[in-house]
Motif scaffolding. Structure first.
Motif, PDB file in Angstrom:
ATOM      1  N   LEU A 173      65.509  72.710  65.380  1.00 21.32           N
ATOM      2  CA  LEU A 173      64.452  72.268  64.467  1.00 21.32           C
ATOM      3  C   LEU A 173      64.628  72.914  63.094  1.00 21.32           C
ATOM      4  O   LEU A 173      64.414  72.278  62.062  1.00 21.32           O
ATOM      5  N   ILE A 174      65.042  74.188  63.094  1.00 14.90           N
ATOM      6  CA  ILE A 174      65.304  74.854  61.808  1.00 14.90           C
ATOM      7  C   ILE A 174      66.433  74.119  61.073  1.00 14.90           C
ATOM      8  O   ILE A 174      66.347  73.847  59.872  1.00 14.90           O
ATOM      9  N   LEU A 175      67.494  73.781  61.817  1.00 15.27           N
ATOM     10  CA  LEU A 175      68.605  73.035  61.208  1.00 15.27           C
ATOM     11  C   LEU A 175      68.104  71.728  60.605  1.00 15.27           C
ATOM     12  O   LEU A 175      68.451  71.361  59.487  1.00 15.27           O
ATOM     13  N   LEU A 176      67.265  71.037  61.387  1.00 14.49           N
ATOM     14  CA  LEU A 176      66.735  69.752  60.952  1.00 14.49           C
ATOM     15  C   LEU A 176      65.903  69.902  59.682  1.00 14.49           C
ATOM     16  O   LEU A 176      66.058  69.143  58.723  1.00 14.49           O
ATOM     17  N   SER A 177      65.038  70.920  59.661  1.00 11.77           N
ATOM     18  CA  SER A 177      64.189  71.085  58.475  1.00 11.77           C
ATOM     19  C   SER A 177      65.042  71.441  57.267  1.00 11.77           C
ATOM     20  O   SER A 177      64.753  70.997  56.152  1.00 11.77           O
ATOM     21  N   MET A 178      66.105  72.243  57.496  1.00 13.20           N
ATOM     22  CA  MET A 178      66.976  72.580  56.366  1.00 13.20           C
ATOM     23  C   MET A 178      67.658  71.330  55.825  1.00 13.20           C
ATOM     24  O   MET A 178      67.858  71.199  54.620  1.00 13.20           O
ATOM     25  N   THR A 179      68.002  70.385  56.720  1.00  9.77           N
ATOM     26  CA  THR A 179      68.589  69.128  56.258  1.00  9.77           C
ATOM     27  C   THR A 179      67.651  68.444  55.280  1.00  9.77           C
ATOM     28  O   THR A 179      68.068  67.967  54.225  1.00  9.77           O
ATOM     29  N   PHE A 180      66.358  68.404  55.661  1.00  8.34           N
ATOM     30  CA  PHE A 180      65.382  67.781  54.768  1.00  8.34           C
ATOM     31  C   PHE A 180      65.331  68.517  53.439  1.00  8.34           C
ATOM     32  O   PHE A 180      65.292  67.901  52.376  1.00  8.34           O
ATOM     33  N   VAL A 181      65.343  69.852  53.491  1.00  9.57           N
ATOM     34  CA  VAL A 181      65.307  70.624  52.248  1.00  9.57           C
ATOM     35  C   VAL A 181      66.493  70.249  51.373  1.00  9.57           C
ATOM     36  O   VAL A 181      66.349  69.959  50.179  1.00  9.57           O
ATOM     37  N   PHE A 182      67.695  70.201  51.988  1.00  8.26           N
ATOM     38  CA  PHE A 182      68.891  69.880  51.214  1.00  8.26           C
ATOM     39  C   PHE A 182      68.782  68.492  50.598  1.00  8.26           C
ATOM     40  O   PHE A 182      69.108  68.283  49.433  1.00  8.26           O
ATOM     41  N   VAL A 183      68.300  67.529  51.402  1.00 10.61           N
ATOM     42  CA  VAL A 183      68.189  66.164  50.888  1.00 10.61           C
ATOM     43  C   VAL A 183      67.243  66.124  49.690  1.00 10.61           C
ATOM     44  O   VAL A 183      67.520  65.480  48.681  1.00 10.61           O
ATOM     45  N   PHE A 184      66.132  66.873  49.776  1.00  9.32           N
ATOM     46  CA  PHE A 184      65.191  66.827  48.661  1.00  9.32           C
ATOM     47  C   PHE A 184      65.738  67.538  47.430  1.00  9.32           C
ATOM     48  O   PHE A 184      65.512  67.084  46.314  1.00  9.32           O
ATOM     49  N   VAL A 185      66.487  68.615  47.636  1.00 12.07           N
ATOM     50  CA  VAL A 185      67.108  69.270  46.482  1.00 12.07           C
ATOM     51  C   VAL A 185      68.074  68.298  45.804  1.00 12.07           C
ATOM     52  O   VAL A 185      68.083  68.161  44.575  1.00 12.07           O
ATOM     53  N   VAL A 186      68.859  67.585  46.615  1.00 13.11           N
ATOM     54  CA  VAL A 186      69.802  66.619  46.056  1.00 13.11           C
ATOM     55  C   VAL A 186      69.060  65.536  45.267  1.00 13.11           C
ATOM     56  O   VAL A 186      69.447  65.173  44.162  1.00 13.11           O
TER      57      VAL A 186
END
Lengths: 312, 295
Positions: A290-303
């Motif tokens: 779940l942490i990995l998944l949330s980090m994916t979202f963070v990365f996508v939003f930064v992009v």
């Protein structure tokens, strides 16, 4: 003369029905719309299902098994088999962040130099040699990177530095090679899309090529360059097997870069097969996912944020 | 420092870094091929792996990888094409389309291990397909679909506007325009992209650990009944692919020649991916020539 009348009647009938809803191209259009919309629906349902199932499992650690959120995120000890099971995932989080940040720090300058080389210095040679090279690098599977890391990078590090050679340094070197194509491709596209007028204006003012590159080209394309770096980091963060093979997999925060460590992905890879579905240990692994998944979202939003900056 | 000197130093540095990258890749490929190719033989490619003895091969793994790729493409291509067509032709600009675009973007950046875990939970356990080629193919579809959507969308966007409008002006429906006018023009790009994506799928391992499984049952290659559990064609049997095999022997290989097998298998994997890359370029160019009558 019955025959023509019947035919006439039929024609009228079919004519009226086709006009209503059976014109072939109307049906065709509907087939197309429904088919493509269904495909999109599958896509949306899939991502919804991934988020739902991973979160329901990952959150069970906190709601069902009573592990505290702070204890998981901030705990230093991962001892699921201990007398008092401890689920501190900080070593994994630290491992994941340090390897991906270091990898990005190593790959970013290389990738940007490659992009500048391909677009500003030798476009012909760059297109013919460097670009295929980068594309080939992108095609090499991650397990092969892991294998090469294990048989080249680790022994070399072991010979030069104290320790076993495995650890964060080895992991981030392997990762930096893996994310180099991502960073280079995006940087190249950004530099190639730069309006010619900007560069020509700078040259016309008498600036040298290097002055033009670092005063005009790089600052103008900075958001896109950063997009590439963030995408690369996001890939490094989620990469599992290549890192797992070279990092050593001990659940501690290491004291040096050459000491065995662990990442979120390596912990999941190693332990998921050995735990019973529904046990606290298993749920804790899902929390890591779940942490990995949330980090994916963070990365996508930064992009996304960077891209919006870029459009302005 | 003189601006011209700085320019020269910077240029030299950049050229140096560029050649370093070429050298690294050459070294990487050289190492993999040099270490591995000497181990590749017909016997290595066809015989079954040994757990504790030396001399095992990678036959079933190689077959599994190719078969799994085929299954994945059968599922991915219709879905990806449909979704790509929707995104490029039917989606109206607006909030809904924006959020779908975001979904595709997020899906494409999901770590493959998370996709594998999702496969374990939903496809393997909930739907009850077990560790099987079919589960693996579905997980790889999730992993590959966003890429396929993007490839389709971009190649359709590359179709000249005039051609599309001419077709619409002749009274063809939009769907007919897409399937008969736009798709043929876009096919070379789509095919190239698909083959490149296939190369990625071929080397993927993390998503397969928990879906296609880490073991391969004894296969009887003379049994071509797809329903029999020993048949290589049965999609509901567990299957270890080449990439998973490389990972497994590197981390827990007991055979005395594990390192050589890993090297050989890596070389096979890389050679196959390179073949995919070259054939993608060649085939795309060939199709382009055929479809557009250019020389």
């Amino acid at each position: 003369m019955e025959q023509p009348a019947v035919m006439n009647k039929k024609r009228v009938q079919t004519g009226s029905t086709t006009r209503a809803f059976a014109k072939p191209h109307v049906i065709e259009e509907w087939v197309g719309k429904v088919y493509t919309a269904l495909c999109i629906l599958v896509l949306v349902i899939t991502i919804g299902a991934i988020v739902y199932f991973v979160s329901s499992r990952g959150l069970a650690t906190f709601f069902v098994d009573g592990v505290s959120l702070g204890g998981l995120l901030g705990g230093l000890k991962w001892e699921p088999e201990g007398d008092i099971p401890l689920y501190g995932a900080l070593p994994f989080i630290f491992g994941s962040f340090s390897t991906s940040v270091l990898a990005a720090l190593m790959a970013a300058p290389l990738g940007m130099c490659a992009a500048v080389f391909m677009t500003q210095i030798m476009p012909g040679f760059g297109k013919k040699v460097l670009q295929p090279v980068i594309e080939l690098l992108a095609g090499i599977p991650s397990v092969v990177f892991g294998f090469v890391g294990l048989s080249v990078v680790v022994p070399v590090l072991r010979a030069i530095f104290p320790g076993q050679g495995i650890g964060i340094a080895a992991g981030s070197i392997v990762l930096s090679l893996m994310i180099l194509p991502t960073i280079t491709t995006i940087a190249t596209d950004a530099l190639a899309a730069l309006p010619r007028g900007l560069k020509e204006g700078s040259f016309a003012l008498g600036a040298t090529r290097w002055q033009t590159i670092y005063r005009i080209v790089l600052p103008t394309t900075l958001p896109s360059l950063l997009t590439g770096v963030v995408l690369g980091m996001s890939r490094a963060f989620g990469e599992a097997l290549a890192v797992q093979m070279v990092i050593g997999n001990s659940p501690h925060i290491p004291h040096s870069l050459f000491e065995s460590a662990s990442t979120l992905t390596s912990a999941i890879t190693l332990d998921m097969g050995n735990t019973v579905m529904g046990s606290t240990h298993n749920n804790a692994l899902w929390s890591l996912a779940l942490i990995l998944l949330s980090m994916t979202f963070v990365f996508v939003f930064v992009v996304r944020f960077l891209e919006r900056r870029n459009k302005r | 420092m003189n601006a011209k000197t700085a320019d020269r130093i910077a240029t030299a540095t950049i050229i140096g870094v560029a050649s370093l990258i070429v050298l690294i890749l050459a070294g990487l490929l050289g190492f993999i091929l040099f270490r591995g190719v000497s181990h590749i033989s017909f016997d290595f490619l066809t015989s079954v792996p040994q757990t504790i003895k030396a001399g095992g091969g990678i036959g079933p793994q190689l077959f599994n990888s190719l078969f799994l790729l085929l299954l994945t493409l059968i599922i991915t291509i219709p879905l990806g094409l449909g979704a790509g067509i929707y995104m490029s032709e039917y989606a109206k600009p607006g909030r809904l389309t924006d959020s779908i675009r975001l979904v595709v973007e997020v899906l494409s950046s999901f770590p493959s291990i998370v996709v594998g875990l999702f496969g374990l939970l939903v496809i393997v356990n909930l739907f009850g397909f077990g560790f099987s080629l079919f589960s693996g193919a579905l997980a790889l579809t999730v992993f590959n679909l966003p890429l396929m959507v993007r490839i389709t969308e971009q190649s359709l966007k590359g179709v000249p506007r005039e051609q599309k409008e001419a077709s619409l002006a002749l009274g063809l429906s939009r769907w007919k325009t897409i399937t008969s006018v736009m798709l043929p023009i876009a096919t070379p790009t789509i095919v190239t992209g698909t083959i490149l994506a296939a190369g990625r799928v071929f080397g993927e391992a993390a998503a397969l650990l928990f879906t296609a499984g880490m073991s391969s049952p004894r296969l009887d290659f003379s049994n071509w009944n797809p329903l029999s559990p020993t048949s290589p064609l049965n999609p509901f049997r567990p299957a270890e692919t080449l990439a998973v095999h490389i990972w497994k022997i590197n981390s827990e290989g007991l055979a005395p020649d594990a390192a050589e097998i890993a090297a050989g298998a890596s070389a096979v994997l890389v050679i196959t991916v390179l073949l995919f890359n070259f054939s993608a370029r060649w085939f795309g160019r060939y199709l382009h020539r055929r479809f557009t009558a250019t020389k």
